[in-house]
Design a protein around this motif. Structure first.
Motif, PDB file in Angstrom:
ATOM      1  N   LEU A   1     -16.609  -7.143 -15.340  1.00 41.88           N
ATOM      2  CA  LEU A   1     -16.495  -5.926 -15.065  1.00 41.88           C
ATOM      3  C   LEU A   1     -17.878  -5.175 -14.580  1.00 41.88           C
ATOM      4  O   LEU A   1     -19.002  -5.891 -15.052  1.00 41.88           O
ATOM      5  N   ASP A   2     -17.843  -4.173 -14.019  1.00 41.04           N
ATOM      6  CA  ASP A   2     -19.005  -3.412 -13.682  1.00 41.04           C
ATOM      7  C   ASP A   2     -18.798  -1.885 -13.560  1.00 41.04           C
ATOM      8  O   ASP A   2     -17.636  -1.332 -13.639  1.00 41.04           O
ATOM      9  N   VAL A   3     -19.779  -1.159 -13.713  1.00 40.58           N
ATOM     10  CA  VAL A   3     -19.618   0.307 -13.473  1.00 40.58           C
ATOM     11  C   VAL A   3     -20.605   0.912 -12.396  1.00 40.58           C
ATOM     12  O   VAL A   3     -21.628   0.225 -12.240  1.00 40.58           O
ATOM     13  N   GLU A   4     -19.896   1.702 -11.474  1.00 37.71           N
ATOM     14  CA  GLU A   4     -20.623   2.062 -10.106  1.00 37.71           C
ATOM     15  C   GLU A   4     -20.650   3.501 -10.366  1.00 37.71           C
ATOM     16  O   GLU A   4     -19.750   4.202 -10.774  1.00 37.71           O
ATOM     17  N   GLY A   5     -21.897   4.199  -9.787  1.00 35.23           N
ATOM     18  CA  GLY A   5     -22.051   5.567  -9.995  1.00 35.23           C
ATOM     19  C   GLY A   5     -22.737   5.920 -11.265  1.00 35.23           C
ATOM     20  O   GLY A   5     -23.739   5.288 -11.465  1.00 35.23           O
ATOM     21  N   ASP A   6     -22.328   7.189 -11.611  1.00 35.78           N
ATOM     22  CA  ASP A   6     -23.045   7.675 -12.868  1.00 35.78           C
ATOM     23  C   ASP A   6     -22.753   6.939 -14.097  1.00 35.78           C
ATOM     24  O   ASP A   6     -21.585   7.252 -14.596  1.00 35.78           O
ATOM     25  N   VAL A   7     -23.579   6.072 -14.675  1.00 35.93           N
ATOM     26  CA  VAL A   7     -23.234   4.986 -15.763  1.00 35.93           C
ATOM     27  C   VAL A   7     -22.747   6.130 -16.870  1.00 35.93           C
ATOM     28  O   VAL A   7     -21.853   6.060 -17.989  1.00 35.93           O
ATOM     29  N   PHE A   8     -23.642   7.111 -17.248  1.00 32.95           N
ATOM     30  CA  PHE A   8     -23.247   8.079 -18.159  1.00 32.95           C
ATOM     31  C   PHE A   8     -22.267   8.833 -18.251  1.00 32.95           C
ATOM     32  O   PHE A   8     -21.292   8.937 -19.056  1.00 32.95           O
ATOM     33  N   SER A   9     -21.812   9.316 -16.943  1.00 32.53           N
ATOM     34  CA  SER A   9     -20.529  10.219 -16.945  1.00 32.53           C
ATOM     35  C   SER A   9     -19.333   9.085 -17.084  1.00 32.53           C
ATOM     36  O   SER A   9     -18.453   9.377 -17.801  1.00 32.53           O
ATOM     37  N   VAL A  10     -19.344   7.864 -16.580  1.00 36.69           N
ATOM     38  CA  VAL A  10     -18.580   6.893 -16.830  1.00 36.69           C
ATOM     39  C   VAL A  10     -18.163   6.392 -18.327  1.00 36.69           C
ATOM     40  O   VAL A  10     -17.096   6.791 -18.692  1.00 36.69           O
ATOM     41  N   LEU A  11     -19.106   6.164 -18.866  1.00 38.39           N
ATOM     42  CA  LEU A  11     -18.870   6.121 -20.619  1.00 38.39           C
ATOM     43  C   LEU A  11     -18.522   7.276 -21.297  1.00 38.39           C
ATOM     44  O   LEU A  11     -17.641   7.104 -22.094  1.00 38.39           O
ATOM     45  N   ARG A  12     -19.201   8.458 -20.872  1.00 38.23           N
ATOM     46  CA  ARG A  12     -18.741   9.649 -21.721  1.00 38.23           C
ATOM     47  C   ARG A  12     -17.225  10.093 -21.316  1.00 38.23           C
ATOM     48  O   ARG A  12     -16.606  10.448 -22.247  1.00 38.23           O
ATOM     49  N   THR A  13     -16.874   9.604 -19.962  1.00 41.60           N
ATOM     50  CA  THR A  13     -15.412  10.143 -19.766  1.00 41.60           C
ATOM     51  C   THR A  13     -14.348   9.138 -20.269  1.00 41.60           C
ATOM     52  O   THR A  13     -13.420   9.326 -21.090  1.00 41.60           O
TER      53      THR A  13
END
Length: 435
Positions: free
Chosen positions: A84-96
């Motif tokens: 798994l990976d997160v691209e973009g704003d990691v804070f925004s993804v986690l918060r969402t």
């Protein structure tokens, strides 16, 4: 069902994209519409197409890890392993994702059934993949000296240059104190050290002795010696930290005033200090050792001696369970205490608690600075410690920032003073004297 019918069903299943197969699971966990885009290994995707934030599911192994370790640990393993990976704003993804996976929807029986069905269709029901080698599994008696040394080494002895990449020139691995909107991270760390120095009364008398427990790379020791003329002993049980701290002390020409020891705080005895600072170390002590910890510190201080305990806290306290991501990959055996318990334990050890201050919002901002530095130096970080460890630090620091922002965790400075028989403590009249 005949053999021909089973073959046709299998063929129809294989024609489905990964996004189509994952759709029931995503709905069960996140509701009818995924709040961020999910991109799968076969090029298919689900969720909003606008914006740059996305979760990349790079392999069916991500689901296999979740099947064998449901929840946080399975997700963490998948991320660390690169499934798994997160691209973009990691804070925004986690918060969402945190907001979408509400109590009504997250990983209940419906999600488990959906996950099982998807795993079966993808052929992901085999044996569990091996955990990433970066996972910690401490042995021995919890919070014994040997086990604590192993736990500290797991986190801190990963390379001083790696830490320098995201901590910046101050090499300070604890909450900073931002005095303005445009305050730099380095200036904020200096402001934190100065606040602690003033709370401890350093410089009020010439030649004051400071003990810095968990001294890290020596930043507080250097500040106290340079700005306030203190004689400092810094102790750490991280070999790499001690080596780097000694180098920094020598480079600053302060070897005659600052001593860095590779030493457990429990081995300190027969010495007397005017002040003790403990900054970001108390989280490693453990509730069962708290009384011993404050008793040891109290024994090292004479009348009017001061202790500044700077530590992350949580309401009711929390033990980082062995199935949590942070315990397995970040802080093995870490424990957070309620600040009320800290105050009570200090009082029982003979301290008069004179000040309690929360810097919660400051820690959120500190962590955001660290994540920005890590991402800006990502290629170098990966070259130094490998992609798995770089991902561990990115995820834990981003998630921690959100925890401080929403109040799930906090950080408190608690100032304790050893009173004399008359009750005097030589304290300033107001906090203004510390500013």
């Amino acid at each position: 069902m005949s053999t021909d019918e089973r073959e046709r069903t299998s063929e129809q299943t294989t024609r489905k994209t990964a996004a189509e197969l994952f759709d029931p699971l995503l709905r069960a966990v996140l509701g009818d519409s995924p709040p961020v885009r999910f991109e799968f290994w076969d090029g298919s995707s689900a969720g909003p197409r606008d914006g740059s934030d996305s979760v990349k599911v790079k392999s069916p192994n991500a689901l296999r890890r979740l099947m064998w370790s449901p929840g946080e640990l399975g997700l963490g393993r998948a991320y660390v392993a690169g499934d798994l990976d997160v691209e973009g704003d990691v804070f925004s993804v986690l918060r969402t994702l945190q907001g979408a996976a509400s109590d009504d929807a997250h990983l209940g029986i419906g999600a488990a059934v959906s996950a099982l069905g998807v795993a079966r269709r993808l052929g992901a029901l085999g044996l569990p993949p091996s955990p990433p080698p970066e996972e910690a599994r401490p042995h021995g008696r919890r919070h014994s000296k040997r086990r604590d040394a192993d736990a500290i080494s797991h986190h801190y002895d990963v390379g001083n240059e790696f830490y320098r990449l995201f901590l910046g020139p101050s090499l300070t691995y604890s909450c900073a104190r931002f005095t303005g909107d445009d305050t730099s991270l380095e200036a904020a760390q200096s402001a934190k050290h100065e606040l602690i120095s003033r709370k401890l009364g350093l410089g009020e008398r010439p030649g004051m002795r400071l003990l810095d427990i968990g001294c890290g790379w020596g930043s507080m020791a250097l500040h106290a010696a340079t700005r306030h003329g203190a004689e400092v002993v810094g102790v750490t049980i991280s070999a790499e930290q001690a080596a780097a701290a000694r180098e920094r002390v020598a480079e600053a020409g302060l070897s005659d005033r600052v001593e860095i020891r590779l030493q457990d705080y429990r081995d300190l005895a027969g010495e007397t200090f005017d002040a003790v600072s403990s900054i970001g170390m108390f989280e490693h002590v453990g509730k069962a050792r708290t009384a011993e910890y404050f008793s040891v510190v109290r024994s090292l201080l004479g009348p009017h001696g001061r202790l500044l305990n700077h530590a992350i806290s949580s309401v009711g306290g929390s033990v980082m369970g062995r199935k949590s991501f942070i315990a397995r990959y970040v802080f093995p055996d870490g424990e957070l205490l309620d600040v009320g318990e800290v105050v009570l334990a200090m009082e029982r050890a003979g301290f008069e608690v004179r000040d309690v201050e929360s810097l919660r919002e400051h820690y959120a901002r500190t962590l955001r600075c660290w994540v920005a530095n890590l991402e800006a130096n990502w290629d170098r970080a990966v070259a130094l410690v490998g992609p798995a460890r770089a991902r561990i630090w990115r995820l834990y620091m981003a998630a921690s920032a959100l925890g401080f922002e929403d109040g799930g965790i906090a950080v408190h400075q608690v100032l304790g003073v050893v009173p004399d028989s008359s009750g005097g403590a030589d304290m300033p009249a107001t906090r203004g004297d510390w500013e």
